[in-house]
Design an enzyme around this catalytic site. Sequence first.
Site, PDB file in Angstrom:
ATOM      1  N   TRP A 115      10.312  -8.208   2.058  1.00 62.28           N
ATOM      2  CA  TRP A 115      10.390  -7.748   0.666  1.00 62.28           C
ATOM      3  C   TRP A 115      11.594  -6.826   0.493  1.00 62.28           C
ATOM      4  O   TRP A 115      12.410  -6.992  -0.426  1.00 62.28           O
ATOM      5  CB  TRP A 115       9.092  -7.029   0.316  1.00 62.28           C
ATOM      6  CG  TRP A 115       8.865  -6.742  -1.131  1.00 62.28           C
ATOM      7  CD1 TRP A 115       9.560  -7.236  -2.204  1.00 62.28           C
ATOM      8  CD2 TRP A 115       7.846  -5.898  -1.674  1.00 62.28           C
ATOM      9  NE1 TRP A 115       9.034  -6.747  -3.369  1.00 62.28           N
ATOM     10  CE2 TRP A 115       7.983  -5.922  -3.075  1.00 62.28           C
ATOM     11  CE3 TRP A 115       6.823  -5.120  -1.109  1.00 62.28           C
ATOM     12  CZ2 TRP A 115       7.132  -5.200  -3.917  1.00 62.28           C
ATOM     13  CZ3 TRP A 115       5.976  -4.400  -1.943  1.00 62.28           C
ATOM     14  CH2 TRP A 115       6.139  -4.444  -3.337  1.00 62.28           C
ATOM     15  N   ARG A 152       2.075 -13.654   2.962  1.00 59.46           N
ATOM     16  CA  ARG A 152       0.635 -13.905   3.031  1.00 59.46           C
ATOM     17  C   ARG A 152       0.001 -13.385   1.749  1.00 59.46           C
ATOM     18  O   ARG A 152       0.190 -13.939   0.699  1.00 59.46           O
ATOM     19  CB  ARG A 152       0.064 -13.260   4.307  1.00 59.46           C
ATOM     20  CG  ARG A 152      -1.303 -13.799   4.739  1.00 59.46           C
ATOM     21  CD  ARG A 152      -1.768 -13.133   6.030  1.00 59.46           C
ATOM     22  NE  ARG A 152      -1.969 -11.702   5.867  1.00 59.46           N
ATOM     23  CZ  ARG A 152      -3.128 -11.132   5.549  1.00 59.46           C
ATOM     24  NH1 ARG A 152      -4.205 -11.859   5.389  1.00 59.46           N
ATOM     25  NH2 ARG A 152      -3.224  -9.810   5.412  1.00 59.46           N
ATOM     26  N   TYR A 189       5.389   0.960   1.451  1.00 63.04           N
ATOM     27  CA  TYR A 189       4.999  -0.323   0.860  1.00 63.04           C
ATOM     28  C   TYR A 189       4.102  -0.086  -0.359  1.00 63.04           C
ATOM     29  O   TYR A 189       4.257  -0.711  -1.408  1.00 63.04           O
ATOM     30  CB  TYR A 189       4.265  -1.141   1.933  1.00 63.04           C
ATOM     31  CG  TYR A 189       3.856  -2.531   1.538  1.00 63.04           C
ATOM     32  CD1 TYR A 189       4.683  -3.621   1.826  1.00 63.04           C
ATOM     33  CD2 TYR A 189       2.636  -2.784   0.906  1.00 63.04           C
ATOM     34  CE1 TYR A 189       4.310  -4.919   1.484  1.00 63.04           C
ATOM     35  CE2 TYR A 189       2.257  -4.062   0.556  1.00 63.04           C
ATOM     36  CZ  TYR A 189       3.093  -5.138   0.841  1.00 63.04           C
ATOM     37  OH  TYR A 189       2.706  -6.404   0.492  1.00 63.04           O
ATOM     38  N   HIS A 197      14.273  -3.502  13.905  1.00 59.97           N
ATOM     39  CA  HIS A 197      12.946  -2.923  14.167  1.00 59.97           C
ATOM     40  C   HIS A 197      13.036  -1.812  15.226  1.00 59.97           C
ATOM     41  O   HIS A 197      12.019  -1.278  15.653  1.00 59.97           O
ATOM     42  CB  HIS A 197      11.992  -4.000  14.694  1.00 59.97           C
ATOM     43  CG  HIS A 197      11.567  -5.012  13.669  1.00 59.97           C
ATOM     44  ND1 HIS A 197      11.249  -4.686  12.371  1.00 59.97           N
ATOM     45  CD2 HIS A 197      11.383  -6.355  13.761  1.00 59.97           C
ATOM     46  CE1 HIS A 197      10.896  -5.781  11.714  1.00 59.97           C
ATOM     47  NE2 HIS A 197      10.976  -6.810  12.530  1.00 59.97           N
ATOM     48  N   ARG A 248       4.358   1.293   6.143  1.00 62.08           N
ATOM     49  CA  ARG A 248       3.148   0.760   5.508  1.00 62.08           C
ATOM     50  C   ARG A 248       1.939   1.409   6.146  1.00 62.08           C
ATOM     51  O   ARG A 248       1.969   1.730   7.350  1.00 62.08           O
ATOM     52  CB  ARG A 248       3.089  -0.754   5.743  1.00 62.08           C
ATOM     53  CG  ARG A 248       2.009  -1.447   4.953  1.00 62.08           C
ATOM     54  CD  ARG A 248       2.036  -2.947   5.171  1.00 62.08           C
ATOM     55  NE  ARG A 248       1.177  -3.603   4.226  1.00 62.08           N
ATOM     56  CZ  ARG A 248       0.907  -4.900   4.238  1.00 62.08           C
ATOM     57  NH1 ARG A 248       1.454  -5.684   5.173  1.00 62.08           N
ATOM     58  NH2 ARG A 248       0.106  -5.435   3.343  1.00 62.08           N
ATOM     59  N   GLY A 292       6.667  -4.849   5.396  1.00 64.69           N
ATOM     60  CA  GLY A 292       7.317  -5.171   4.129  1.00 64.69           C
ATOM     61  C   GLY A 292       8.813  -5.418   4.295  1.00 64.69           C
ATOM     62  O   GLY A 292       9.578  -5.340   3.327  1.00 64.69           O
ATOM     63  N   THR A 293       9.221  -5.733   5.511  1.00 70.29           N
ATOM     64  CA  THR A 293      10.637  -5.975   5.819  1.00 70.29           C
ATOM     65  C   THR A 293      11.232  -7.065   4.930  1.00 70.29           C
ATOM     66  O   THR A 293      12.325  -6.906   4.369  1.00 70.29           O
ATOM     67  CB  THR A 293      10.767  -6.441   7.292  1.00 70.29           C
ATOM     68  OG1 THR A 293       9.891  -5.679   8.099  1.00 70.29           O
ATOM     69  CG2 THR A 293      12.195  -6.347   7.784  1.00 70.29           C
ATOM     70  N   GLY A 326      -0.014  -9.809   0.716  1.00 73.90           N
ATOM     71  CA  GLY A 326       0.763  -8.712   0.130  1.00 73.90           C
ATOM     72  C   GLY A 326      -0.101  -7.726  -0.643  1.00 73.90           C
ATOM     73  O   GLY A 326       0.319  -7.221  -1.682  1.00 73.90           O
ATOM     74  N   SER A 348      -2.215  -7.203   9.081  1.00 74.87           N
ATOM     75  CA  SER A 348      -1.121  -8.127   8.786  1.00 74.87           C
ATOM     76  C   SER A 348      -0.491  -8.636  10.086  1.00 74.87           C
ATOM     77  O   SER A 348      -0.207  -9.828  10.233  1.00 74.87           O
ATOM     78  CB  SER A 348      -0.074  -7.416   7.921  1.00 74.87           C
ATOM     79  OG  SER A 348       1.012  -8.257   7.673  1.00 74.87           O
TER      80      SER A 348
HETATM   81  P1  A3P Z   1       0.245  -9.284   4.488  1.00 77.91           P
HETATM   82  O1  A3P Z   1       0.127  -9.939   5.818  1.00 77.91           O
HETATM   83  O2  A3P Z   1      -0.642  -8.081   4.357  1.00 77.91           O
HETATM   84  O3  A3P Z   1       0.094 -10.208   3.361  1.00 77.91           O
HETATM   85  P2  A3P Z   1       7.178  -8.162   7.077  1.00 77.91           P
HETATM   86  O4  A3P Z   1       8.060  -8.672   6.027  1.00 77.91           O
HETATM   87  O5  A3P Z   1       7.585  -6.793   7.564  1.00 77.91           O
HETATM   88  O6  A3P Z   1       6.985  -9.126   8.166  1.00 77.91           O
HETATM   89  O7  A3P Z   1       5.775  -7.889   6.395  1.00 77.91           O
HETATM   90  C1  A3P Z   1       4.984  -8.949   5.982  1.00 77.91           C
HETATM   91  C2  A3P Z   1       3.969  -8.436   5.001  1.00 77.91           C
HETATM   92  O8  A3P Z   1       4.636  -8.207   3.751  1.00 77.91           O
HETATM   93  C3  A3P Z   1       2.894  -9.471   4.727  1.00 77.91           C
HETATM   94  O9  A3P Z   1       1.738  -8.711   4.361  1.00 77.91           O
HETATM   95  C4  A3P Z   1       3.486 -10.219   3.552  1.00 77.91           C
HETATM   96  O10 A3P Z   1       2.546 -10.935   2.800  1.00 77.91           O
HETATM   97  C5  A3P Z   1       4.091  -9.069   2.761  1.00 77.91           C
HETATM   98  N1  A3P Z   1       5.178  -9.520   1.868  1.00 77.91           N
HETATM   99  C6  A3P Z   1       6.150 -10.431   2.127  1.00 77.91           C
HETATM  100  N2  A3P Z   1       6.935 -10.571   1.064  1.00 77.91           N
HETATM  101  C7  A3P Z   1       6.469  -9.769   0.107  1.00 77.91           C
HETATM  102  C8  A3P Z   1       6.865  -9.487  -1.240  1.00 77.91           C
HETATM  103  N3  A3P Z   1       7.887 -10.107  -1.801  1.00 77.91           N
HETATM  104  N4  A3P Z   1       6.149  -8.581  -1.937  1.00 77.91           N
HETATM  105  C9  A3P Z   1       5.095  -7.950  -1.392  1.00 77.91           C
HETATM  106  N5  A3P Z   1       4.668  -8.163  -0.116  1.00 77.91           N
HETATM  107  C10 A3P Z   1       5.352  -9.054   0.621  1.00 77.91           C
END
Ligand code: A3P
Length: 336
Positions: A83, A299, A230, A141, A163, A80-81, A301, A171
């Site tokens: 986000w 993706r 998350y 990270h 998460r 959720g980085t 989320g 993910s």
């Molecule tokens: P999924 O692959 O389960 O959909 P990171 O940002 O650490 O790379 O994590 C990516 C994950 O956070 C992905 O999960 C992505 O879809 C989800 N994500 C990205 N932006 C988001 C948002 N604004 N709100 C909720 N989830 C989000």
Amino acid sequence: MAHQQFSPQSAIVGSEEHDREAIDELIASLPQRKGVVRPFQSLYQDFWCPTYLLPNVIALQRHFQAKHKDIVLASQPKSGTTWLKALVFSVVNRSRFGISNTPLLTSNPHDLVPGFEYQLYGSNPTPNLDSLAEPRLFATHIPYPSLPESVKQSDCRIIYISRNPFDAVVSSWHFYLETAQSNDQPKWSLEEHFEIYCQGKISFGPFWDHMMGYWKESLERPHKVLFLKYEDLKEDIVGQLKKVAEFVGLPFTEEEEEGRMIEEIAKMCSLKTLKDLEVNKAGKIPVLNIKFENRSFFRKGAVGDWVKHLTPSMVDRLNSIMQEKMSPFGLEFKTR
Ligand code: A3P
């Protein structure tokens, strides 16, 4: 795993050329394995670091000077980085930008909150970060014990997003697979990916050590490390945003709350809004010669998407790792 004896502050001194040689020597001495997407990972200070990032990590550890007002967003990949970056950027900059002119409309969150080891220390071991607007926002990270000393010792704040490992492993498989494909690298199965994850060999892992490092610190120094989940953000984004704003010393005023500013930030930073923006549909984040597509950070989320992917034996295995490594210290996750 044994702790590497190397101290970046003391072992590398002298000219740039001397530094480079010392770093190369150090890297050559570390245990290495073939990783995903990038060919190699090295076991450095008890975590599996993509080898190509190691010079950046070492430069960061040696040179970064934290300021008291800095805010560092920490996470494992796919927790959720993106986000968190959007949310904290919005909270911190809410007096400068409204929703109609937020830079999020035209920039990917990774460009607004740059990562230490990927972006800032990628091309220059001593980037000039003094001119950045305060509070400066950074992301990483790197596990807690390997953060630069000044980050740990100063009054700067750390916000960690975690998460549940079930969704995180699924993910990360999707993400690395997509990245591999767009960089003409071979595919691999979820089973292979899961095995690497459970062995602790995913980038920046073992995942349990990563979480526990920040978790324990957040219990000991709650004013220093805010540990978010998350799943909690999905369940109560308004409550979590208030928590973040208070933690960074910028609580929402009554007037802001009444004006529904928190809800507006939440909506602006939602997966749907960010995913539909042109800037996040196209564009790439280049890191050396690998490209991460902006769109691959958005993706589904969802909480519980793992149900469609993991077999009962995978679930058992992950459960037992969590029970052994996390539960005794009070770290639990909602998984659906
Ligand atoms: P999924 O692959 O389960 O959909 P990171 O940002 O650490 O790379 O994590 C990516 C994950 O956070 C992905 O999960 C992505 O879809 C989800 N994500 C990205 N932006 C988001 C948002 N604004 N709100 C909720 N989830 C989000």
